[in-house]
Design an enzyme around this catalytic site. Structure first.
Site, PDB file in Angstrom:
ATOM      1  N   HIS A   1      23.675   5.012  47.661  1.00  0.00           N
ATOM      2  CA  HIS A   1      24.477   5.311  48.539  1.00  0.00           C
ATOM      3  C   HIS A   1      26.163   4.894  48.382  1.00  0.00           C
ATOM      4  O   HIS A   1      26.201   4.505  47.041  1.00  0.00           O
ATOM      5  CB  HIS A   1      24.321   4.368  49.959  1.00  0.00           C
ATOM      6  CG  HIS A   1      23.283   4.695  50.678  1.00  0.00           C
ATOM      7  ND1 HIS A   1      21.867   4.606  50.594  1.00  0.00           N
ATOM      8  CD2 HIS A   1      23.185   5.633  52.043  1.00  0.00           C
ATOM      9  CE1 HIS A   1      21.125   5.284  51.622  1.00  0.00           C
ATOM     10  NE2 HIS A   1      21.966   5.910  52.563  1.00  0.00           N
TER      11      HIS A   1
ATOM     12  N   LYS B   1      28.915   0.899  51.848  1.00  0.00           N
ATOM     13  CA  LYS B   1      27.872   0.499  52.623  1.00  0.00           C
ATOM     14  C   LYS B   1      27.590  -0.998  52.570  1.00  0.00           C
ATOM     15  O   LYS B   1      27.636  -1.554  51.336  1.00  0.00           O
ATOM     16  CB  LYS B   1      26.778   1.507  52.308  1.00  0.00           C
ATOM     17  CG  LYS B   1      25.439   1.015  53.151  1.00  0.00           C
ATOM     18  CD  LYS B   1      24.310   2.168  53.023  1.00  0.00           C
ATOM     19  CE  LYS B   1      23.046   1.773  53.618  1.00  0.00           C
ATOM     20  NZ  LYS B   1      23.268   1.770  55.253  1.00  0.00           N
TER      21      LYS B   1
END
Length: 260
Positions: free
Chosen positions: A147, A151
């Site tokens: 990701h 995040k």
């Protein structure tokens, strides 16, 4: 539907756009950082969040903030009695506690590791593949996810749900390991590894590896739009399910409760 958004960062703004496209009204946006939110609150000031939601006339709430704030936000919002969809991940270990609290106060919420339809179909594919491959003892299994570097939690809620689906097939994989290995893994350990880099919306892989070959299943998100659309649709479905009696008030629900 009149919707209040608790959390108005990039994801919250995308959810607002998806809601408006679907014909809903965003009556309140709340954030601790964004100057674009209708109401800006201090970190941890859940009383201000509750006052803002109450004053807005909202019929439902979508919460997308930060793992460090989500539990306090949920506990503050549930007593309002409005259907609540929580997009923040990183609190799986608190699900039982929140379910008990929802029952106590009569509030109803739904959460998912990922609200994308594609991801939820991927869960089903992984679950079926794990059942098939577990019959062949030569094949081991592991998962990996990547990701964007903003995040806050690792591994992702999606990765943990994928791991849970793998365990339904590989019943011998009784322990999920998310840290690096410094010794040989035990046969009962399922490795869930993570990478954070750049602006990647999300990539998840499952590997079935044998001596002769590897089978690899991959889901790659091109944007976060699927999550935003799914979160709005889930709030509408949750509201309808409560009103029709399909789901009872005072509980924490998941994707399968709402969509099966």
């Amino acid at each position: 539907m009149k919707i209040a958004l608790v959390g108005y960062g990039k994801m919250g703004q995308m959810i607002a756009q998806a809601a408006k496209r679907a014909g809903h009204e965003i009556v309140m946006t709340i954030d601790v950082v964004s100057d674009e939110a209708m109401v800006k609150v201090s970190q941890g000031d859940t009383d201000a969040i509750v006052r803002a939601v109450k004053s807005s006339g909202a019929e439902g709430i979508i919460e997308f903030t930060h793992p460090t704030a989500v539990i306090n936000n949920i506990k503050a919002l549930l007593p309002l009695g409005l259907p609540l969809v929580v997009g923040t991940t990183g609190w799986n270990d608190k699900h039982a506690e929140i379910n008990a609290y929802a029952k106590e106060v009569g509030g109803t919420l739904m959460t998912a590791g990922n609200f994308s339809i594609g991801v939820n179909m991927f869960y089903k594919i992984v679950e079926e593949a794990a059942k098939l491959m577990s019959e062949y003892k030569d094949y081991d299994v592991a998962t990996w996810e990547m990701h964007h570097n903003q995040k806050a939690d690792s591994p992702s809620g999606t990765a943990l749900e994928i791991a849970r689906r793998v365990q339904l097939g590989y019943t011998n994989k009784t322990e999920i390991v998310t840290d690096a290995f410094h010794e040989r893994p035990s046969a009962n350990q399922l490795h869930v590894s993570s990478t954070r880099c750049g602006n990647i919306p999300g990539t998840h892989k499952v590997f079935f590896d044998g001596t002769a070959d590897t089978i690899e299943l991959t889901h790659t998100a091109r944007s976060r739009e699927g999550f935003a659309v799914g979160a709005v649709e889930s709030l509408v479905k949750l509201d309808s399910a409560i009103k029709t009696g399909k789901l009872s008030k005072g509980a924490l629900y998941g994707w399968d409760d709402l969509y099966n």
